[in-house]
Design an enzyme around this catalytic site. Structure first.
Site, mmCIF file in Angstrom:
data_model
loop_
_atom_site.group_PDB
_atom_site.id
_atom_site.type_symbol
_atom_site.label_atom_id
_atom_site.label_comp_id
_atom_site.label_asym_id
_atom_site.label_seq_id
_atom_site.Cartn_x
_atom_site.Cartn_y
_atom_site.Cartn_z
ATOM 1 N N SER A 1 42.768 40.467 34.993
ATOM 2 C CA SER A 1 42.725 40.032 36.389
ATOM 3 C C SER A 1 41.314 40.216 36.911
ATOM 4 O O SER A 1 40.558 41.080 36.432
ATOM 5 C CB SER A 1 43.696 40.850 37.244
ATOM 6 O OG SER A 1 43.497 40.626 38.630
ATOM 7 N N TYR B 1 47.065 48.907 39.679
ATOM 8 C CA TYR B 1 46.750 47.563 39.191
ATOM 9 C C TYR B 1 45.300 47.411 38.728
ATOM 10 O O TYR B 1 45.067 46.974 37.587
ATOM 11 C CB TYR B 1 47.102 46.525 40.259
ATOM 12 C CG TYR B 1 47.159 45.113 39.735
ATOM 13 C CD1 TYR B 1 48.292 44.669 39.054
ATOM 14 C CD2 TYR B 1 46.112 44.233 39.920
ATOM 15 C CE1 TYR B 1 48.359 43.369 38.564
ATOM 16 C CE2 TYR B 1 46.172 42.940 39.427
ATOM 17 C CZ TYR B 1 47.289 42.510 38.756
ATOM 18 O OH TYR B 1 47.358 41.227 38.255
#
Length: 271
Positions: A145, A159
């Site tokens: 990501s 995350y």
């Protein structure tokens, strides 16, 4: 029960029931790969497998599994082996995010996050790499990501760290496997038009974001596979995302934290 091995290469894709995972499945089917599709939603997997088998003349089969469970990767690999198949391409795509603060949800939810994005992804790679090396070819695609390049701020606590690990681990694997014929690529997309935000409860906020900052899952996959084909290890799909990654890497961290704290507050849900 085992079946005769196909002459076609097999791509094992996790999180294949929707979004980027389904786009990877379509792309590899179009390339003539057989597919092992992994996710929790068996009905979606079966439908996609039937669709792609009919459209491309390949074998596609569902492997329903919850990668949040301990050692879930072992059952997935066993299901593939039971069909007499070995994995030629692994796409570690399964994942989700938790928009609340770290202690705002039960520990079991945070543990499930780590199992899905880190532990079982590593387990799948660990299981397929020896076979790839033995045959002198193969590819691993890990889905990271843009958040991998960002410092952590409130909400989505694990995350950025998990995605940063994905990038560093992919780089390490690429170095270790150099010269074996096995390629390793990690893709780091930004905002992508998938069900991801709906799953973590931020869809209403995401829908307000300008569409020009979003890519489709198909765009992400096309850029990622092109990078994998040429042996590129880290790919950030989309020019605007490349620019953002550069800023995240080189701006002073305190400035980045201040900017992200302000920008991300609307994506941090109440506990």
């Amino acid at each position: 029960m085992s079946v005769a091995a196909s002459p076609r290469p097999l791509a094992l894709i996790t999180g294949a029931s929707a979004g980027i995972g389904a786009a990877f499945a379509r792309a590899y089917a179009a390339r003539g790969h057989d597919l092992a599709l992994v996710a929790r939603r068996a009905d979606r997997l079966e439908a996609l497998a039937a669709e792609l088998a009919a459209a491309h003349g390949i074998e596609a089969f569902a492997v329903p599994a919850d990668l949040a469970e301990f050692e879930a990767h072992a059952a997935v690999l066993a299901a593939v082996a039971a069909r007499g198949r070995t994995v030629d391409v692994l796409v570690n795509n399964a994942g989700f995010s938790i928009a609340q603060s770290f202690t705002g949800v039960p520990w079991e939810r945070q543990r499930a996050f780590l199992m899905t994005l880190v532990v079982n992804a590593c387990g799948l790679a660990y299981g397929v790499i020896p076979g790839m090396v033995a045959q002198g070819r193969g590819a691993i695609v890990n889905v990271g990501s843009l958040a991998a390049f960002a410092p952590g701020v409130a909400g989505h606590s694990l995350y950025p760290g998990a995605k940063s690990l994905t990038v560093k681990w992919s780089q390490a694997l690429a170095a270790e496997l150099k010269g074996t014929g096995v390629r390793v690529t990690v893709t780091c997309p930004g905002f992508t038009l998938t069900e991801f935000a709906e799953a973590n409860g931020t869809k209403a906020v995401m829908d307000e974001a300008p569409r020009r900052f979003f890519q489709t899952a198909e765009q992400v996959v096309a850029e990622t596979l092109a990078a994998s084909d040429r042996g590129q290890v880290v790919i950030v799909p989309g020019l605007h995302n490349k620019m953002a990654a550069t800023l995240l890497r080189y701006l002073p961290e305190q400035l980045v934290i201040a900017i992200l704290t302000r920008a991300s507050a609307k994506y941090h849900l109440e506990d």
